[in-house]
Design a protein around this motif. Structure first.
Motif, PDB file in Angstrom:
ATOM      1  N   UNK A  75       3.976   9.635   4.831  1.00 53.82           N
ATOM      2  CA  UNK A  75       3.201   9.927   6.028  1.00 53.82           C
ATOM      3  C   UNK A  75       3.978   9.441   7.254  1.00 53.82           C
ATOM      4  N   UNK A  76       3.966  10.193   8.319  1.00 56.32           N
ATOM      5  CA  UNK A  76       4.722   9.837   9.532  1.00 56.32           C
ATOM      6  C   UNK A  76       3.856   8.930  10.396  1.00 56.32           C
ATOM      7  N   UNK A 296       1.648  -3.481   8.724  1.00 59.21           N
ATOM      8  CA  UNK A 296       0.205  -3.416   8.883  1.00 59.21           C
ATOM      9  C   UNK A 296      -0.295  -2.018   9.233  1.00 59.21           C
ATOM     10  N   UNK A 297       0.612  -1.135   9.665  1.00 59.16           N
ATOM     11  CA  UNK A 297       0.199   0.235   9.958  1.00 59.16           C
ATOM     12  C   UNK A 297       0.331   1.122   8.730  1.00 59.16           C
ATOM     13  N   UNK A 298       0.910   0.551   7.660  1.00 62.25           N
ATOM     14  CA  UNK A 298       1.057   1.330   6.448  1.00 62.25           C
ATOM     15  C   UNK A 298       2.405   1.990   6.331  1.00 62.25           C
ATOM     16  N   UNK A 299       3.287   1.830   7.340  1.00 67.15           N
ATOM     17  CA  UNK A 299       4.587   2.472   7.291  1.00 67.15           C
ATOM     18  C   UNK A 299       5.516   1.662   6.411  1.00 67.15           C
ATOM     19  N   UNK A 300       6.323   2.330   5.636  1.00 70.24           N
ATOM     20  CA  UNK A 300       7.313   1.649   4.837  1.00 70.24           C
ATOM     21  C   UNK A 300       8.476   1.306   5.745  1.00 70.24           C
ATOM     22  N   UNK A 301       8.719   0.003   5.950  1.00 72.24           N
ATOM     23  CA  UNK A 301       9.766  -0.395   6.884  1.00 72.24           C
ATOM     24  C   UNK A 301      10.935  -1.068   6.193  1.00 72.24           C
ATOM     25  N   UNK A 302      10.827  -1.299   4.907  1.00 68.94           N
ATOM     26  CA  UNK A 302      11.937  -1.959   4.248  1.00 68.94           C
ATOM     27  C   UNK A 302      12.506  -1.159   3.114  1.00 68.94           C
ATOM     28  N   UNK A 303      12.260   0.146   3.094  1.00 66.06           N
ATOM     29  CA  UNK A 303      12.708   0.964   1.976  1.00 66.06           C
ATOM     30  C   UNK A 303      14.228   1.083   1.982  1.00 66.06           C
ATOM     31  N   UNK A 304      14.818   0.898   0.813  1.00 68.44           N
ATOM     32  CA  UNK A 304      16.246   1.073   0.679  1.00 68.44           C
ATOM     33  C   UNK A 304      16.558   2.530   0.377  1.00 68.44           C
TER      34      UNK A 304
END
Length: 307
Positions: A75-76, A296-304
């Motif tokens: 999701x964007x 906290x917004x649900x965004x994946x921020x650490x995906x490799x």
């Protein structure tokens, strides 16, 4: 074998950046061509610019959303409507305040004078320029280049790379210089990246970017990155040393603009650190599974990404 190799190439950070930039820029150029040459050919220059600006900005947003939703299968959330009013309001306020402080410094030195107050409709050309450039540049620089680079190299390396690119992009502008490019790298490159880090949302840096440019040109009648606007609410005369006024490049080339924006950047980074939003460089062993840390917004921020 060829399919697996191609998939590995497409899943690299560099491929995601290049394909994203090409796709979004091609869509924007196509939209501009359609409006300027195929539709509304008999419209006035200002009306055509307004329609073109709205159209290509919407195209850039839609293209980015659908491309990366398909490409990254997520999701964007960075363009989420959740909190959009708050992000735009605070961002616009911050951008306007920073620009006003920059002009105020010139005014207090005796270098800013109001020549005339023009009709309100004169704000339309700089308004169009401000929101179009803010949306498109933030999608390209923060949404694509910074975001994807950050996933691989961490927050600070991504900030340095995207800021350097932003400054370099403006070296070809009228009346630009290396010093002006460095100033823009700090003012916009670092500040707008810090704004994205703090909210993990593109609407916040878009609003800052828009308000900075709009206030500078439409309200105060100053050049923006070396470009002059024929119609502004205030016709002004700016004089004084180039380090204080920015010269023909505009107030963005001044020392105070860089200092004010740098202070705002530091504040946003401190707040981001406290909330755990700064991402360190990530490395994984060949056999280690992919992991991700949602914010906290649900965004994946650490995906490799695949190496």
């Amino acid at each position: 074998m060829k399919t697996n190799f191609l998939q590995k190439i497409l899943n690299t950070s560099l491929a995601k950046i290049i394909l994203g930039l090409i796709t979004c820029l091609a869509t924007v150029r196509l939209g501009q061509f359609i409006i300027q040459n195929l539709l509304f050919t008999n419209a006035s220059k200002d009306l055509k610019a307004l329609i073109s600006g709205l159209f290509v900005s919407a195209l850039a947003i839609i293209t980015y959303q659908y491309l990366y939703k398909f490409y990254e299968k997520r999701e964007i959330t960075e363009l989420s409507k959740k909190g959009i009013v708050k992000n735009i309001a605070i961002g616009a306020g911050l951008g306007a305040i920073l620009q006003s402080l920059t002009i105020l410094t010139i005014f207090l030195s005796g270098g800013y004078k109001v020549v005339s107050i023009n009709p309100i409709q004169f704000v339309m050309p700089p308004l169009i320029m401000a929101f179009t450039s803010a949306i498109i540049e933030e999608i390209l620089l923060r949404g694509i280049i910074f975001r994807i680079t950050e996933e691989k190299l961490g927050t600070y390396a991504a900030m340095a790379i995207s800021a350097a690119l932003f400054g370099a992009m403006h070296l070809a502008n009228p009346h630009s210089s290396v010093i002006a490019g460095i100033g823009l790298a700090i003012q916009a490159g670092l500040l707008l990246a810090a704004a994205y880090i703090y909210t993990r949302n593109l609407w916040f840096p878009i609003a800052i970017h828009f308000a900075w440019n709009f206030t500078q040109s439409a309200i105060f009648g100053a050049n923006v990155s070396g470009n002059s606007i024929s119609k502004t609410l205030i016709t002004s005369k700016i004089t004084g040393p180039e380090w204080l006024t920015g010269g023909l490049f505009g107030p963005e080339g001044s020392i105070q603009a860089t200092l004010f924006c740098f202070v705002a950047t530091i504040v946003l980074l401190i707040l981001s650190h406290k909330q755990g939003k700064v991402i360190p460089p990530r490395r994984r062993k060949r056999d280690e599974p992919l992991t991700a840390t949602p914010d906290e917004t649900g965004q994946v921020i650490g995906a490799e990404l695949n190496q």
